[in-house]
Design a protein around this motif. Structure first.
Motif, short mmCIF file in Angstrom:
data_model
loop_
_atom_site.label_atom_id
_atom_site.label_comp_id
_atom_site.label_asym_id
_atom_site.label_seq_id
_atom_site.Cartn_x
_atom_site.Cartn_y
_atom_site.Cartn_z
N GLY A 247 0.82 -1.20 0.00
CA GLY A 247 0.00 0.00 0.00
C GLY A 247 0.85 1.25 0.00
N VAL A 248 0.18 2.39 0.15
CA VAL A 248 0.84 3.69 0.10
C VAL A 248 0.53 4.46 1.39
CG1 VAL A 248 1.06 5.87 -1.15
CG2 VAL A 248 0.61 3.75 -2.42
N ILE A 249 1.59 4.98 2.01
CA ILE A 249 1.42 5.87 3.15
C ILE A 249 1.45 7.30 2.62
CG2 ILE A 249 2.30 6.58 5.40
CD1 ILE A 249 3.71 3.88 5.57
N ARG A 250 0.33 7.98 2.68
CA ARG A 250 0.22 9.29 2.08
C ARG A 250 0.90 10.35 2.95
NH1 ARG A 250 -4.08 9.55 -1.50
NH2 ARG A 250 -3.12 11.54 -2.10
N HIS A 251 1.58 11.30 2.28
CA HIS A 251 2.16 12.48 2.94
C HIS A 251 2.99 12.05 4.16
CE1 HIS A 251 2.15 16.89 3.13
NE2 HIS A 251 2.14 16.77 4.44
N SER A 252 4.05 11.24 3.90
CA SER A 252 4.70 10.55 5.02
C SER A 252 6.08 11.04 5.39
CB SER A 252 4.78 9.05 4.72
OG SER A 252 5.69 8.81 3.66
N ALA A 253 6.83 11.67 4.46
CA ALA A 253 8.21 12.03 4.78
C ALA A 253 8.68 13.17 3.89
CB ALA A 253 9.12 10.81 4.59
N LEU A 254 9.59 13.96 4.43
CA LEU A 254 10.16 15.07 3.66
C LEU A 254 11.17 14.57 2.65
CD1 LEU A 254 10.86 17.85 6.32
CD2 LEU A 254 9.33 18.04 4.35
N ARG A 255 11.13 15.15 1.45
CA ARG A 255 12.21 14.97 0.49
C ARG A 255 13.29 16.01 0.75
NH1 ARG A 255 7.62 14.93 -3.16
NH2 ARG A 255 7.15 12.80 -3.85
N ARG A 256 14.42 15.84 0.08
CA ARG A 256 15.52 16.76 0.27
C ARG A 256 15.20 18.16 -0.21
NH1 ARG A 256 19.99 13.71 -1.79
NH2 ARG A 256 21.25 15.48 -1.17
N ASP A 257 14.23 18.30 -1.14
CA ASP A 257 13.88 19.64 -1.64
C ASP A 257 12.77 20.30 -0.81
OD1 ASP A 257 11.62 18.23 -2.36
OD2 ASP A 257 11.80 18.60 -4.52
N GLY A 258 12.36 19.68 0.29
CA GLY A 258 11.36 20.26 1.17
C GLY A 258 9.94 19.86 0.87
N THR A 259 9.70 19.17 -0.26
CA THR A 259 8.36 18.67 -0.54
C THR A 259 8.12 17.40 0.27
OG1 THR A 259 9.15 17.40 -2.45
CG2 THR A 259 8.36 19.65 -2.86
N VAL A 260 6.88 16.97 0.35
CA VAL A 260 6.51 15.80 1.15
C VAL A 260 6.10 14.66 0.22
CG1 VAL A 260 5.04 14.91 2.99
CG2 VAL A 260 5.75 17.31 3.01
N ARG A 261 6.68 13.52 0.46
CA ARG A 261 6.44 12.38 -0.42
C ARG A 261 5.35 11.47 0.10
NH1 ARG A 261 11.40 7.96 0.23
NH2 ARG A 261 10.34 6.63 1.76
N ASP A 262 4.74 10.72 -0.80
CA ASP A 262 3.98 9.52 -0.47
C ASP A 262 4.96 8.35 -0.51
OD1 ASP A 262 1.75 11.14 -0.49
OD2 ASP A 262 0.95 10.36 -2.37
N THR A 263 4.82 7.41 0.41
CA THR A 263 5.74 6.27 0.49
C THR A 263 5.02 4.99 0.10
OG1 THR A 263 7.06 7.31 2.23
CG2 THR A 263 7.20 4.92 2.03
N VAL A 264 5.58 4.28 -0.87
CA VAL A 264 5.02 3.00 -1.31
C VAL A 264 5.71 1.88 -0.54
CG1 VAL A 264 4.46 1.54 -3.28
CG2 VAL A 264 4.71 4.01 -3.59
N MET A 265 4.92 1.02 0.10
CA MET A 265 5.45 -0.07 0.94
C MET A 265 5.31 -1.41 0.21
SD MET A 265 6.34 1.59 3.69
CE MET A 265 6.65 0.22 4.83
N PHE A 266 6.37 -2.21 0.29
CA PHE A 266 6.39 -3.56 -0.27
C PHE A 266 6.89 -4.53 0.80
CE2 PHE A 266 7.00 -0.74 -3.85
CZ PHE A 266 6.39 -1.34 -4.93
N SER A 267 6.66 -5.83 0.58
CA SER A 267 7.22 -6.82 1.51
C SER A 267 7.32 -8.19 0.85
CB SER A 267 6.37 -6.93 2.78
OG SER A 267 5.09 -7.44 2.48
#
Length: 201
Positions: A156-176
């Motif tokens: 799944g996807v964790i929305r609005h989860s972490a800062l990128r180096r340019d200051g924008t906020v990423r969605d994180t795609v999780m795998f296992s």
């Protein structure tokens, strides 16, 4: 309950070595091959930031949440990138594999498959993990495709989860990958490496 500690792993002309402060110049040279710090969706250290990058990794190691490696090509003796176990949760026998990057000239070679096979073998066959996770930026399409090619399933996807180096906020795609899936994935990765031999350093 799994117990992680620094270890050296070797396969197919590639060695994973525990990261130390002395690796800063080597990581700087690897990152300069392709100016990887300019890629928006990665966390490769920029020039002059290598020592801080390593210090953060080692602090996380000391806290028990990360086990960082440098990647060495044995043919040339050169450090060509880095990878880690991270988000280590001993209580549920879980680790993730990430913080992975390689010098541009070693991308799309046998290196990534070799590293993933070493890390997955150690996680499942030695540590006794029940699941190994991966995460990546929603816009890091190359990483998403590489993780999927391993045979990992998207959780799944964790929305609005972490800062990128340019200051924008990423969605994180999780795998296992689960322990039950591992035997087939191991056979798949070994087959791929047999068709994709190591190159000379």
């Amino acid at each position: 309950m799994i117990h992680t500690e620094p270890v050296t792993l070797e396969l197919n002309g590639v060695r994973l070595e525990p990261m130390t402060a002395a690796h800063a110049p080597d990581l700087a040279r690897a990152a300069a091959d392709g100016e990887l710090w300019k890629i928006r969706v990665t966390s490769v250290p920029a020039p002059g930031e290598e020592a801080a990058y390593i210090d953060t990794a080692l602090s996380m190691r000391d806290a028990g949440s990360r086990l960082p490696f440098v990647v060495r090509d044995l043919g040339s003796g050169t450090i060509i990138g880095s990878t880690s176990y991270h988000d280590i949760v001993p209580a549920v026998d879980r680790v993730e594999i990430g913080y992975t990057w390689y010098a541009r000239s070693w991308q799309r070679t046998h290196v990534n498959t070799s590293c993933k096979l070493m890390l997955l073998r150690h996680a499942f066959d030695t540590l006794g993990c029940k699941v190994v996770g991966f995460r990546t930026d929603n816009f890091n399409h190359a990483s998403r495709e590489a993780i999927a090619r391993l045979g990992a399933q998207c959780d799944g996807v964790i929305r609005h989860s972490a800062l990128r180096r340019d200051g924008t906020v990423r969605d994180t795609v999780m795998f296992s990958i689960t322990a039950g899936e591992w035997p087939e994935i191991r056979a798949h990765l070994e087959y791929r490496l047999g068709r994709f031999p190591a190159r000379a350093g």
